[in-house]
Design a protein around this motif. Sequence first.
Motif, mmCIF file in Angstrom:
data_model
loop_
_atom_site.group_PDB
_atom_site.id
_atom_site.type_symbol
_atom_site.label_atom_id
_atom_site.label_comp_id
_atom_site.label_asym_id
_atom_site.label_seq_id
_atom_site.Cartn_x
_atom_site.Cartn_y
_atom_site.Cartn_z
ATOM 1 N N MET A 1 34.705 36.945 32.587
ATOM 2 C CA MET A 1 35.493 38.065 32.904
ATOM 3 C C MET A 1 36.558 38.266 32.087
ATOM 4 N N LYS A 2 36.675 39.722 32.024
ATOM 5 C CA LYS A 2 37.852 40.216 31.256
ATOM 6 C C LYS A 2 39.131 40.071 32.265
ATOM 7 N N ASN A 3 39.175 40.530 33.554
ATOM 8 C CA ASN A 3 40.230 40.792 34.228
ATOM 9 C C ASN A 3 40.031 39.759 35.193
ATOM 10 N N THR A 4 40.445 38.297 35.167
ATOM 11 C CA THR A 4 40.356 37.430 35.908
ATOM 12 C C THR A 4 41.616 36.672 36.064
ATOM 13 N N VAL A 5 41.646 36.123 37.346
ATOM 14 C CA VAL A 5 43.100 35.241 37.462
ATOM 15 C C VAL A 5 42.644 33.608 37.024
ATOM 16 N N THR B 1 42.643 31.491 34.757
ATOM 17 C CA THR B 1 43.159 31.258 33.488
ATOM 18 C C THR B 1 44.024 29.885 33.651
ATOM 19 N N HIS C 1 49.623 35.618 43.387
ATOM 20 C CA HIS C 1 48.083 35.928 42.818
ATOM 21 C C HIS C 1 47.715 35.846 41.443
ATOM 22 N N THR C 2 48.790 36.301 40.634
ATOM 23 C CA THR C 2 48.579 36.210 39.002
ATOM 24 C C THR C 2 49.191 35.093 38.392
ATOM 25 N N ASN D 1 52.401 34.667 38.126
ATOM 26 C CA ASN D 1 53.414 35.087 37.062
ATOM 27 C C ASN D 1 54.576 34.343 37.624
ATOM 28 N N ASP E 1 37.806 33.023 40.946
ATOM 29 C CA ASP E 1 36.955 34.281 40.749
ATOM 30 C C ASP E 1 35.569 33.596 40.188
#
Length: 305
Positions: free
Chosen positions: A64-68, A70, A115-116, A118, A147
């Motif tokens: 997935m490109k946009n995923t949390v 990581t 969620h991210t 940060n 995800d």
Amino acid sequence: MKPLSLPLVAQTRRTFLTRTTQSAGLLALASLSPFTSLATGLTKAITVQQIIDLILKEGQLSPMKNTVDTIKAGSADQVVTGIVTTMFPTIEVIEEATRLKANFIMAHEPTFYNHTDNPDWVENNSVVKQKQELLAKRGITVWRFHDYIHQLKPDAISYGVAKKAGWLSYYKTGNLMLSIPALSLGKLVQHLKTSLGIDHLRVIGDPAQTCERVALLPGAWGGPRQVGTAEREKPDVLIVGEVSEWETAEYVRDARLLGRPISLIVLGHSVSEEPGMEYFVDWLQPRLPEIKITHVASNNPFRWM
């Protein structure tokens, strides 16, 4: 030089064939796993990234490109000594992973409270800094597994919850609704407390109401999806992880006052999805037999007083 006698030639040929066969067998066994060589008796180093890649491959998941999902701490190149699955990588979970000599934590939910993940979500957050320092000191890599685990078929989180609740025979992949044997709301609450190991549940509804059509939404689906499911599916009861009290809870309260037979059971976010991360050990361990994988529950953060 004299030629070999026939008996010696036959013996030499037999020895060669025997050794060749043994070597071929060892090579065949070694090929069973990409990480272990039984021919040498040695286990090759397995990195965090290799394990993530294995999960995606075995789960037939596309990156997935946009995923949390990581890495939140540590390194993808770190050699893994053991794996811990959990909901939230709390300080207690980190210390237990250290005790287990596991340096790779797969956490379903955030490490740093948003969620991210940060770290500057709140500037100069002292707790974030202390947690980062602890993870570095313990040499632990944390990867969020949110995800992708929901993309597995079946969704490992909802499947794990249904499994622990004893509802697999009523569970259908991709379906939020379960038709269970009819029982009262009071007995359903008791069943969930016992099977999922939850001390207290928050409930809106009549304990005597008959429940058969269940909407199972562990975790934090949000008001629109929870209420949308209630409107579309007309369940007897919504079973959720958490709610915004000014959304789903008020919707259910008014729906009941208007005569609709619907109830709400709030399990708690962490404990509602924990069975999924526990089940994932069963999913991953056969695919990665060289590494010890342990589930460490992060448990309910709340105490009832």
